[in-house]
Each structure stands twice: as C-alpha cells, then as structure tokens.
Design a protein around this motif. Sequence first.
Motif, short mmCIF file in Angstrom:
data_model
loop_
_atom_site.label_atom_id
_atom_site.label_comp_id
_atom_site.label_asym_id
_atom_site.label_seq_id
_atom_site.Cartn_x
_atom_site.Cartn_y
_atom_site.Cartn_z
N GLY A 488 17.71 -31.10 19.97
CA GLY A 488 18.98 -31.73 20.31
C GLY A 488 19.90 -31.91 19.13
O GLY A 488 21.13 -31.92 19.29
N ASN A 489 19.35 -32.08 17.93
CA ASN A 489 20.15 -32.26 16.71
C ASN A 489 19.62 -31.33 15.63
O ASN A 489 18.52 -31.54 15.10
N LEU A 490 20.40 -30.30 15.32
CA LEU A 490 20.00 -29.31 14.33
C LEU A 490 20.93 -29.37 13.13
O LEU A 490 22.16 -29.36 13.29
N TYR A 491 20.34 -29.42 11.95
CA TYR A 491 21.11 -29.53 10.71
C TYR A 491 20.80 -28.33 9.82
O TYR A 491 19.67 -27.82 9.82
N VAL A 492 21.79 -27.91 9.08
CA VAL A 492 21.62 -26.78 8.17
C VAL A 492 21.82 -27.25 6.73
O VAL A 492 22.83 -27.88 6.41
N ASN A 493 20.83 -26.96 5.91
CA ASN A 493 20.88 -27.27 4.47
C ASN A 493 21.11 -28.75 4.18
O ASN A 493 21.83 -29.12 3.27
N ARG A 494 20.48 -29.60 5.01
CA ARG A 494 20.48 -31.05 4.77
C ARG A 494 19.26 -31.64 5.47
O ARG A 494 18.59 -30.96 6.26
N LYS A 495 18.99 -32.89 5.22
CA LYS A 495 17.83 -33.53 5.84
C LYS A 495 18.01 -33.65 7.35
O LYS A 495 19.14 -33.53 7.87
#
Length: 537
Positions: A488-495
Amino acid sequence: MGSSPDPVSGPFVNEPFTDFSLEENRVAMEAAIARAKASLGAEYPLRIGAERIYTAEKIVSVNPGRLGEVVGRVSKADRELAERAMQAALAGFETWKRVPARERAAVLFRAAALLRERKHDFSAAMLLESGKNYAEADADTAEAIDFLEFYAREMIRLSRINETMPLTQAPGETGELRYIPLGVGVVIPPWNFPLAICAGMTSAAVVSGNAVLLKPASATPVIAHKFAELMEEAGLPPGVINYVPGSGAEIGDYLTSHPKTRFVSFTGSKEVGLHISRLAAEAAPRQIWIKRLVAEMGGKDGIVVDETADLDAAAQAIVASAFGFQGQKCSAGSRAIVVEPVYDEIAAKVVALTKRLAVGLPERNCAIGPVIDEASYRRILAYIELGKEEGRLLAGGGPAEVGRAEGSRTEADSCDGYYIQPTVFADVDGKARLMQEEIFGPVLAIGKAKDWREAIALYNDTEFGLTGSFFSSDEGRIEEALETMHCGNLYVNRKCTGALVGAHPFGGFNLSGTDSKAGGHDYLLLFTQAKAIAVKK
C-alpha cells in the motif's frame, strides 16, 4: 459552540518536528517530563456522556522502561458500563449529526491549536507510558496535530462537494450529493502510536458527524484519556466521544457485535483484526445495516537493495526502518533483501550502524528504549532464539542490560524495564518464520537474492502488503519496482517508515488491512454515506 478563525485559506502544511539538538528544546522536554512525573499514579475515570465514572477495577498503566513507575490507574468498563456508553453515544449522535460541517471542523482546529501549545507535555506523557524517545514521541504528537487539521479541512471540502464537483443536472431537476454520518462507531486504536492514531481514527469519525465509543489500548490508556479530555476542552459536546477502556474479550466483542454499532475502526494485529471482521460481518438481531469495518493490521515490511544503490543510504534506511521505536511499528522494515554482489557490504554497514545504537531509558533520550510489556518481551526473545536456528546472528541476540545513569547512586534511577538488544540475522531464507511472521520488535532478517527481480519476488512472498522500499539508481528498475512491488505504501531510496499525513496516505494490501488510506483524501468517505438528492423544479 462559538467560532474560530478559518485556517483553511492556505495549503495544508505538516506540523514541524522539534529539533532536540538545540539546548532550549531539550530543556523544554526535560521540564515536560518532570511535570508528567508529578502526576504518576493518578486515577482516570471513564467518560460516558457528561458522567465521570470511577470503577473499583482498574487498568494499571506501567512505564515499560522503569517498572516501578505506575503512570496511571484507569477505570475499567464492564458490559453494563459499555451499554451505558452506547446509549450516551446514540443520544449524542442525534444532536451532533445536525451540527454543520464547518462547526464540527472548528472543534478539530481548536483541538489542534491546544495540542500544539502543549506539545511537549503530551510527548512526555507518551514517553513514560509507551517507551518512546524524544524524537519518536514528538513525531507522534506532530502527527496527531496533522490528523486533526487535515480531517477538519477534509470535512469542509466534502461539505462543498456540490460546488467543486457538481452533479450532472437532469432536465427539470436540481440535484446534489450530501455526505452524511453513519451513526455510532467503535474506535479501537493501538498502543504503538497512542496519540497520533488514536487522534486520527477518532477525529475522522467525529468530524464526519458520528459519535464514538473509544476503547483505548490497555497498555496506553492514559494518553488516550488526555486526548478525550482535550477534545472536550476544544468544544466537543458530551456523548460524542465516550472513553471506555476495558477488556477486548468482554467489552470489545460486545460493542463490535452490538446491533446499534454502525462501524468499527480498528488498528492492531492481523489476528485481532480478523476476529473483529468475523464479529462485525454477522448481523445481530434487530441490526438493520451492514457494519462498516476500517482495519489497519500488521505488516512484514521490507527494503530491497540492488547493486546500483547508494549503499550507505540504504544501510541507514534499513537500520532506521528496523529499529525505530524498537521495531514496534506496523511499517517497520523487519526484512532486508539484498542482491548478491553487494550483500556482504550492506550487511557489514548495517551491523556497524546497529552496534552504535544506545539502549536505555527513554527519558535519557536513548536511541533504543524498552518494548511495551512482558508478553511482547517474551515473544520477541523467543523469535530471537528461533533466529539463531534460521539465520546467522550478526548483532544483538538477547536482553539488553541497562543500568543506572552515569554518576547515579539511587535505586530509583535504575532501568528494570523490557529492554532487548537490536538484533540482526543474516542468510535468512525467504520461507523462514523470521521472514514471514510479524515480530513487532527490534529484530532484522537479511536475505540474499541473485538479482533485483528475484529480490522483488522475495519481497512479495508474504501474506502482508503494507510498506516497502526499493533502493536503486537505475530508472528502468525503479519503474518496474513501482509496478511489481505489492504494498500500500512504496518508497524509493528512503526508509519504509515515517508516513506523513497528506503526503503519504497510509494503508496496506492483503492481510495488512482494508487499505483505508489514513491521512488521504478518501479517508472520511469511510465514515460517511453518500445521499443523492433530486428535487423536481
């Protein structure tokens, strides 16, 4: 109820975090902790309508970092009192639902202003009750302020929907859409964000025009009482929030199954969430609606790292995601899946960063504090023992010995809480329990993949789907990861922790819940029903 200045004219801005590297902020927090300690052991009543009810049976809230400190003794509701609270909520709803949306929103704006004035006091109370350090408690309070202001704005936006998104007008008719409240709901927040999520779930329901029965987590009932008290001070009428701590098996199940319960808003474990889902799905005698369930449950979140990534940034994100608030977040990155060419290098960097984390009492602002209670402590240690069979231990591996502060000679300054070393295991197979089960503690499992596509496949191989992170500098791979990583929550190049209200609508896939997207533009729709109206001219 009066009026207050309209804060909706400008864009929504997140509440800033406090910089505790500044001496004046540290001193202010220390003073707030001293004030919080002055009220240790206080008694807190149930809040049912306008009544304040003290019961003989209490929930005793204990500081998990110093077990000799009783944070508060909170009155405990039984079924009879739960039913009285239901009747108070039903009565409160009849009045509250007629209050115009802007007036309901004004209560939330006033509550946010009061909370901002007392930010450190609420954070200090949380620090003592939940074991958060300065930064984690401050972020929790800031998020509570954000929820109050964001949902107030959202209610005003929904009330103007016919201006901003008018219906197609049929010939000879005037048509409009109104979002009306559902009724009385049960709000069951978690202990790990005892102010932010409690405030968010509750305020979303009440600003939409509903009345609620707030059943706080038994580990953190004091901070929930302070929130209910704050809402009353902000102008919320009696009966709109009814504060009823108690046993889940006794009053939680009773209220969930009640024929007058219109919705249940829950944040917690997968097992409890599924239990609530089963109860809510069964129509009780005289129940005339399908109960609505808003559920945010568990996660087995992870960070995928390929060989093109910034390895230092990836290692820092892995450690922050795994060990922030002792890993007691549904968004915690308890898995790291790293491609073979950089696997050993990432593992070494993660271990070096982990070993720098100081374990100690939250009021000393240590990076790692206690876990919430004895049951969690024993469960996490059991997983660590399992990890010694399923993987290779690189750091930690057991209880943490935390002594007195340097220079202290008093027994009162000792730390006899539930402290566990931040623990790292390597070479963990994707099917291992350590990779599949939510531990909710400071335990990280690192697994190896032959390439980035296999790493994504390993990430997806779980019954959960809440948060994830992908570290890469290759734009093509990033684009594919955005399509194929299922969460549901995808982050790129971060925590993969640290969702911000308004910026990262929060909620997960699969058995992580109903993907409700707290802090997003769709959230209030879950607490309202749309009524289409056509008037013949």
